[in-house]
Scaffold this motif. Structure first.
Motif, PDB file in Angstrom:
ATOM      1  N   SER A  25      36.631   5.689  37.705  1.00 44.65           N
ATOM      2  CA  SER A  25      37.066   7.079  37.781  1.00 44.65           C
ATOM      3  C   SER A  25      35.901   7.990  38.155  1.00 44.65           C
ATOM      4  CB  SER A  25      37.648   7.519  36.438  1.00 44.65           C
ATOM      5  OG  SER A  25      36.640   7.583  35.455  1.00 44.65           O
ATOM      6  N   PRO A  26      36.145   8.995  38.999  1.00 46.03           N
ATOM      7  CA  PRO A  26      35.094   9.959  39.347  1.00 46.03           C
ATOM      8  C   PRO A  26      34.581  10.713  38.125  1.00 46.03           C
ATOM      9  CG  PRO A  26      36.956  10.125  40.857  1.00 46.03           C
ATOM     10  CD  PRO A  26      37.384   9.249  39.741  1.00 46.03           C
ATOM     11  N   GLN A  27      35.458  10.976  37.156  1.00 46.49           N
ATOM     12  CA  GLN A  27      35.045  11.724  35.974  1.00 46.49           C
ATOM     13  C   GLN A  27      33.988  10.947  35.192  1.00 46.49           C
ATOM     14  OE1 GLN A  27      38.167  12.495  33.157  1.00 46.49           O
ATOM     15  NE2 GLN A  27      37.125  14.288  32.322  1.00 46.49           N
ATOM     16  N   ALA A  28      34.187   9.645  35.089  1.00 47.76           N
ATOM     17  CA  ALA A  28      33.211   8.830  34.387  1.00 47.76           C
ATOM     18  C   ALA A  28      31.885   8.815  35.122  1.00 47.76           C
ATOM     19  CB  ALA A  28      33.740   7.404  34.218  1.00 47.76           C
ATOM     20  N   SER A  29      31.929   8.714  36.431  1.00 50.15           N
ATOM     21  CA  SER A  29      30.702   8.711  37.212  1.00 50.15           C
ATOM     22  C   SER A  29      29.996  10.061  37.144  1.00 50.15           C
ATOM     23  CB  SER A  29      31.026   8.372  38.673  1.00 50.15           C
ATOM     24  OG  SER A  29      31.512   7.053  38.772  1.00 50.15           O
ATOM     25  N   GLU A  30      30.755  11.147  36.981  1.00 43.69           N
ATOM     26  CA  GLU A  30      30.151  12.469  36.841  1.00 43.69           C
ATOM     27  C   GLU A  30      29.273  12.523  35.589  1.00 43.69           C
ATOM     28  OE1 GLU A  30      31.611  17.092  36.107  1.00 43.69           O
ATOM     29  OE2 GLU A  30      33.014  15.603  36.898  1.00 43.69           O
ATOM     30  N   LEU A  31      29.759  11.943  34.490  1.00 46.93           N
ATOM     31  CA  LEU A  31      28.955  11.882  33.278  1.00 46.93           C
ATOM     32  C   LEU A  31      27.714  11.028  33.509  1.00 46.93           C
ATOM     33  CD1 LEU A  31      28.501  12.356  30.235  1.00 46.93           C
ATOM     34  CD2 LEU A  31      29.992  10.384  29.807  1.00 46.93           C
ATOM     35  N   ILE A  63      21.327  -0.551  31.818  1.00 49.33           N
ATOM     36  CA  ILE A  63      22.472   0.113  31.201  1.00 49.33           C
ATOM     37  C   ILE A  63      23.735  -0.393  31.887  1.00 49.33           C
ATOM     38  CG2 ILE A  63      23.627   2.307  30.782  1.00 49.33           C
ATOM     39  CD1 ILE A  63      20.894   3.654  30.804  1.00 49.33           C
ATOM     40  N   LEU A  64      24.619  -1.011  31.116  1.00 41.98           N
ATOM     41  CA  LEU A  64      25.914  -1.456  31.617  1.00 41.98           C
ATOM     42  C   LEU A  64      26.917  -0.366  31.263  1.00 41.98           C
ATOM     43  CD1 LEU A  64      25.681  -5.166  30.418  1.00 41.98           C
ATOM     44  CD2 LEU A  64      25.013  -4.212  32.634  1.00 41.98           C
ATOM     45  N   TYR A  65      27.360   0.365  32.259  1.00 44.29           N
ATOM     46  CA  TYR A  65      28.130   1.583  32.063  1.00 44.29           C
ATOM     47  C   TYR A  65      29.619   1.316  32.256  1.00 44.29           C
ATOM     48  CZ  TYR A  65      29.498   6.505  32.630  1.00 44.29           C
ATOM     49  OH  TYR A  65      30.076   7.743  32.495  1.00 44.29           O
ATOM     50  N   ASN A  66      30.431   1.689  31.241  1.00 36.87           N
ATOM     51  CA  ASN A  66      31.870   1.453  31.233  1.00 36.87           C
ATOM     52  C   ASN A  66      32.175  -0.039  31.288  1.00 36.87           C
ATOM     53  OD1 ASN A  66      34.524   2.101  31.002  1.00 36.87           O
ATOM     54  ND2 ASN A  66      34.771   2.870  33.091  1.00 36.87           N
ATOM     55  N   THR A  67      31.718  -0.748  30.270  1.00 35.36           N
ATOM     56  CA  THR A  67      31.843  -2.206  30.255  1.00 35.36           C
ATOM     57  C   THR A  67      33.282  -2.676  30.098  1.00 35.36           C
ATOM     58  OG1 THR A  67      31.417  -2.251  27.866  1.00 35.36           O
ATOM     59  CG2 THR A  67      29.527  -2.491  29.331  1.00 35.36           C
ATOM     60  N   THR A  68      34.205  -1.769  29.757  1.00 37.13           N
ATOM     61  CA  THR A  68      35.620  -2.144  29.718  1.00 37.13           C
ATOM     62  C   THR A  68      36.066  -2.710  31.062  1.00 37.13           C
ATOM     63  OG1 THR A  68      36.090  -0.456  28.066  1.00 37.13           O
ATOM     64  CG2 THR A  68      37.954  -1.272  29.342  1.00 37.13           C
ATOM     65  N   ARG A  90      15.583  -4.606  27.540  1.00 38.89           N
ATOM     66  CA  ARG A  90      16.554  -3.856  26.744  1.00 38.89           C
ATOM     67  C   ARG A  90      17.883  -3.831  27.488  1.00 38.89           C
ATOM     68  NH1 ARG A  90      12.194  -0.510  27.443  1.00 38.89           N
ATOM     69  NH2 ARG A  90      10.666  -0.516  25.727  1.00 38.89           N
ATOM     70  N   LEU A  91      18.973  -3.924  26.725  1.00 39.46           N
ATOM     71  CA  LEU A  91      20.308  -3.848  27.294  1.00 39.46           C
ATOM     72  C   LEU A  91      21.103  -2.784  26.545  1.00 39.46           C
ATOM     73  CD1 LEU A  91      21.369  -7.569  27.907  1.00 39.46           C
ATOM     74  CD2 LEU A  91      21.197  -5.780  29.636  1.00 39.46           C
ATOM     75  N   VAL A  92      21.916  -2.037  27.287  1.00 40.35           N
ATOM     76  CA  VAL A  92      22.779  -1.025  26.695  1.00 40.35           C
ATOM     77  C   VAL A  92      24.200  -1.275  27.189  1.00 40.35           C
ATOM     78  CG1 VAL A  92      23.241   1.436  26.415  1.00 40.35           C
ATOM     79  CG2 VAL A  92      20.887   0.651  26.754  1.00 40.35           C
ATOM     80  N   TRP A  93      25.150  -1.381  26.249  1.00 39.70           N
ATOM     81  CA  TRP A  93      26.567  -1.477  26.592  1.00 39.70           C
ATOM     82  C   TRP A  93      27.218  -0.140  26.283  1.00 39.70           C
ATOM     83  CZ3 TRP A  93      23.858  -5.590  24.705  1.00 39.70           C
ATOM     84  CH2 TRP A  93      23.991  -6.818  25.359  1.00 39.70           C
ATOM     85  N   ILE A  94      27.855   0.460  27.268  1.00 43.95           N
ATOM     86  CA  ILE A  94      28.485   1.765  27.097  1.00 43.95           C
ATOM     87  C   ILE A  94      29.986   1.635  27.325  1.00 43.95           C
ATOM     88  CG2 ILE A  94      28.679   4.106  28.013  1.00 43.95           C
ATOM     89  CD1 ILE A  94      26.126   3.711  26.510  1.00 43.95           C
ATOM     90  N   GLN A 205      35.220   4.667  23.888  1.00 42.98           N
ATOM     91  CA  GLN A 205      35.596   4.876  25.283  1.00 42.98           C
ATOM     92  C   GLN A 205      34.974   6.170  25.837  1.00 42.98           C
ATOM     93  OE1 GLN A 205      37.402   2.642  27.232  1.00 42.98           O
ATOM     94  NE2 GLN A 205      36.998   1.366  25.438  1.00 42.98           N
ATOM     95  N   LEU A 206      34.847   6.227  27.156  1.00 49.42           N
ATOM     96  CA  LEU A 206      34.140   7.338  27.802  1.00 49.42           C
ATOM     97  C   LEU A 206      34.845   8.678  27.647  1.00 49.42           C
ATOM     98  CD1 LEU A 206      32.945   5.659  31.106  1.00 49.42           C
ATOM     99  CD2 LEU A 206      31.523   6.503  29.244  1.00 49.42           C
ATOM    100  N   ASP A 207      36.168   8.664  27.436  1.00 50.83           N
ATOM    101  CA  ASP A 207      36.882   9.931  27.347  1.00 50.83           C
ATOM    102  C   ASP A 207      36.832  10.530  25.943  1.00 50.83           C
ATOM    103  OD1 ASP A 207      38.447   8.134  26.040  1.00 50.83           O
ATOM    104  OD2 ASP A 207      40.263   8.480  27.230  1.00 50.83           O
TER     105      ASP A 207
END
Length: 814
Positions: A25-31, A63-68, A90-94, A205-207
């Motif tokens: 989603s563009p909204q997620a990428s905006e964040l 950083i693994l972004y929106n791992t869902t 270092r690893l980050v799951w978002i 979740q991102l929202d």
């Protein structure tokens, strides 16, 4: 596409950060772009849409972004994913769970697992949360998120000997109960992940407005940037595992012995009933250190255990290890007896075991424990076959079976053939017994006698060794844990008691219906009744292991599994199987085993087991039964084994009890309140489990002169009995409740008039006591809502919270 080939990483103040964006989603990428602008002030960043180990090797943090939206179980992705975990610092799951992935790296590398999150964990959704709170290890001022209803998966990790899991932010519901971890930290095993310093897990979740993208950018500035700068590289203080003993006083436990009429008894002659569980020591903490013992026993007390069958692999024999004093202190502190299961090697072509290794070990342990009244005794062997003892060597040339050659009997007269006449599967723990237990036909008499004598020969040597080591003063109770019809052989009469292991049929697990159609109560307990009657032995009988796993899954499709060296069996199986039995249904089934054992004169029941063992960790701890392959049978075994516990698995040492653990705690409270077990006056009515797949058809009632134990949708039966028997109250249970209840009462004068009620429920449920003069009654305990009216007293019971309703005139409670 892959951009790692074109990136020229430039080292700046904080290092390099690689971001893999799985967003759709563009909204997620905006964040994400907002975060990147903040990170760019201190780090050099690059964003790609696919994962690759070369990309990961060039960054300090990934950083693994929106791992869902990560594309597992695609084998190419999983290969890159694991390779990335190996090389990244270092690893980050978002915004989603890390993939659950067991991997065999070959003979030169240790087998390891990458996190444990499972779709079957109880913390799947956080949408009932009303607020986020900081865990004790996290300064509350660093991160104060708002409290909307947010979806997500709890950030659960696991701790091994060389790793540490620490919850940072927890979600709470309106009654301040944990719904899972919104944010957590994992310091992985540096023997496997040699470059890793820390992993940050965030399952929300991102929202979720107010968590990731609040106006003050708390998550980015107070969590993400400090993590990128190495603020969390070192392990936090051990908040989750209390290494020091509790402040409760340790009190010696009286010695339990065998009395008359197949009973265990206290020194005063009253009946002692085992209501406990099996504990392997490693299940929750994956540690062999004695510093974890106190936490294990503390939790066992919480879930109503009075006996732990503790799997002992030689720890107490090493007197300098600290295990024996740790067990002694914990047992006496929490008033829990310990029954040890000894190491018993199964036949192996790679090693020839001698009988003296086993019998000498039993004697030495008896010598160590003979004066420890908290130690009930031990199993000489767990689930043996005749070959377990028959193949033991007496000397370099002679095995026990050479003295009793059962293996040379012709096939049509052999012991296995005899068992098949009784049972389709002779090792299925009494489930399919076709006819009443009776003497063996003449053609099998020789084979049965040889097998019985083989067992008896080993038992004689073991008892002699124990006698020699204890100067014939042994008071420990000795048994063998049977998972086969060998428990019917007459040699068992020389044991102090017999322990049968009872599980549902169809252990292959291909069908939920096959697995669950034969209820334990009918197929195991009923045949144990026959067994006790036929053998006519005057010694106790217990259900040493039993249980229905709430990890039962039914097949949804016949889609072939992925076949790649690094493809994940768990993830591909996950696409085929979905959970089908709720924890409330499991509780209603398993508590029947405890209750039927109590009513029918058994001496105890020990559930398998105290803690869940997450699936991925099972693949590491028991790779022979949980293969990293495409074998669905092995995967199903491992998946079932993951969810036998009395508690949820949440990565901490204070896991939340499952419904069966809550109910068992209520049973323990009642038995301790009444000070003994009166089998003669107890009565039980059972409803048939007409549909084992549905909570709505599970029902049972157990009654005693001062107690009512109900489960499932048995409210009508429960209330009818209660309303007919108890003065001056009547009882109403919520019509849609599937919870199990424990209710008992204190009586004044006359004895039939109740003056106080104790209640506990395995789920949130309304309970109404229709009392005379309800305003004269009070409520103690944590509840949701309490309504007092002319009709009575209505209480919203909260899961696992004990409530006492008492008259103000009852001095015992007021």
């Amino acid at each position: 596409g892959f951009l790692f080939c074109c990136l020229a990483w430039a080292q700046v103040r904080g290092g390099t950060v690689g971001i893999v964006d799985f967003s759709a989603s563009p909204q997620a990428s905006e964040l994400l772009m907002l975060w990147k602008s903040l990170i760019d002030n201190q780090h050099n960043t690059a964003i790609v849409s696919e994962l690759n180990a070369s990309f990961c090797s060039q960054a300090d943090t990934i950083i693994l972004y929106n791992t869902t939206n990560m594309p597992y179980p695609d084998p190419v992705f999983l290969t890159n994913y694991v390779d990335c975990a190996i090389v990244a610092k270092r690893l980050v799951w978002i915004a989603g769970p890390p993939p659950r992935y067991p991997l065999d790296l070959g003979p030169d590398r240790r087998r390891f697992a990458l996190n444990v999150m499972s779709r079957h964990e109880p913390y799947l959704f956080l949408n009932n949360a009303v607020k986020f709170v900081a865990a004790p290890s996290w300064p509350a001022s660093l991160f104060q998120a708002s409290s909307p209803a947010c979806d997500g998966v709890s950030a659960v990790g696991f701790a091994t000997n060389a790793s540490q899991f620490t919850p940072l932010v927890t979600t709470l519901d309106q009654y301040n109960r944990s719904l899972g971890h919104a944010l957590a930290l994992l310091h992985p095993d540096d023997n496997v992940f040699q470059h890793a310093r820390a992993w940050l897990l965030a399952g929300v979740q991102l929202d979720c407005v107010g968590f990731y993208n609040d106006t003050q950018q708390q998550f980015a500035t107070n969590v993400l940037l400090p993590f990128l700068n190495g603020a969390f590289d070192t392990q936090l203080p051990p908040q989750q595992v209390p290494l020091l003993p509790t402040a409760l006083p340790a009190r010696p436990l009286p010695r339990i012995s065998v009395g008359q009429d197949r009973r265990f008894v206290w020194p005063n002659g009253s009946t002692f009933f085992m209501h406990g569980a099996n504990a392997m020591g490693r299940d929750q903490f994956y540690s062999t250190g004695p510093e974890y013992v106190d936490a294990i026993f503390k939790h066992a007390r919480k879930v109503g255990v009075n006996v732990l069958r503790f799997w002992e692999g030689g720890q107490i024999q090493n007197t300098s290890s600290g295990w024996l004093p740790a067990l002694r202190n914990a047992a006496q502190t929490y008033q829990i007896y310990v029954f040890f299961d000894l190491f018993c090697p199964k036949p192996s072509p790679s090693k020839n075991y001698t009988v003296w290794e086993l019998t000498g070990s039993a004697g030495h342990r008896a010598e160590l424990l003979m004066n420890e009244s908290w130690a009930l005794g031990f199993d000489l062997c767990n689930e043996p076959s005749v070959d377990t003892f028959g193949t033991l060597f007496l000397n370099s040339h002679t095995q026990i079976r050479d003295l009793f050659p059962y293996h040379l009997v012709p096939a049509n007269q052999s012991y296995p053939t005899y068992l098949q006449t009784l049972n389709v599967n002779p090792r299925s723990t009494l489930h399919n017994l076709h006819r009443p237990i009776q003497p063996a036909p003449d053609r099998f008499a020789e084979a049965v006698a040889l097998v019985n004598n083989t067992y008896g020969y080993f038992l004689n040597l073991s008892l002699n060794s124990i006698g020699q080591h204890t100067n014939n003063t042994n008071q420990l109770l000795i048994t063998i844990g049977h998972n086969s019809l060998d428990g019917m052989l007459t040699f068992n009469s020389r044991l102090d008691f017999v322990a049968h292991h009872c599980y549902p049929n169809a252990l292959g697990g291909s069908s939920l219906g096959d697995y669950n159609s034969s209820l334990l109560l009918i197929n195991c307990s009923q045949h144990l009744d026959e067994y006790m009657s036929a053998m006519n032995w005057n010694h106790p009988v217990t259900v040493g292991e039993f249980g229905v796993s709430d990890g039962i899954f039914k097949n949804q499709t016949t889609t072939p599994l992925h076949t790649s060296k690094k493809s994940s069996t768990f993830e591909s199986i996950n696409a085929r199987y979905t959970p089908s039995v709720s924890m409330q249904a499991v509780a209603a089934e398993d508590l029947l085993v405890y209750l039927r054992s109590l009513r029918n004169g058994y001496s105890g029941a020990l559930r398998w087991k105290l803690y869940d063992t997450p699936y991925v960790l099972n693949t590491v701890l028991d790779p022979s039964k949980c293969p990293n392959s495409t074998d669905p049978t092995g995967s199903m075994h491992c998946r079932r084994e993951a969810y036998f516990g009395l508690t949820y698995m949440d990565g901490t040492n204070t896991p939340i009890p499952k419904p069966i653990g809550i109910w068992l705690g209520g049973l323990r409270d009642w038995l301790e309140y009444r000070g003994g077990v009166d089998f003669g006056r107890a009565n039980m009515t059972l409803a048939t489990l007409t549909s084992p797949h549905s909570d709505t058809h599970v029902a049972h009632v157990f009654t005693a002169p001062d107690a009512l134990l109900c489960g499932g949708l048995a409210s009508q039966v429960c209330t009818d009995w209660f309303n007919y028997t108890v003065i001056p109250a009547s009882l109403d249970l919520g019509p849609t409740s599937v919870a199990s209840f424990v209710v008992y009462w204190h009586t004044g004068t006359p004895a039939i008039e109740a003056t106080a009620f104790y209640l506990v429920a395995t789920g949130d449920a309304w309970v109404t006591l229709n009392l005379a003069s309800p305003s004269r009654w009070s409520v103690k305990g944590k509840t949701g809502t309490v309504h007092v009216s002319t009709a009575g007293l209505s209480v919203l019971m909260l899961r696992g919270e004990a409530v006492v309703v008492f008259r103000a005139s009852d001095k015992l409670y007021s």
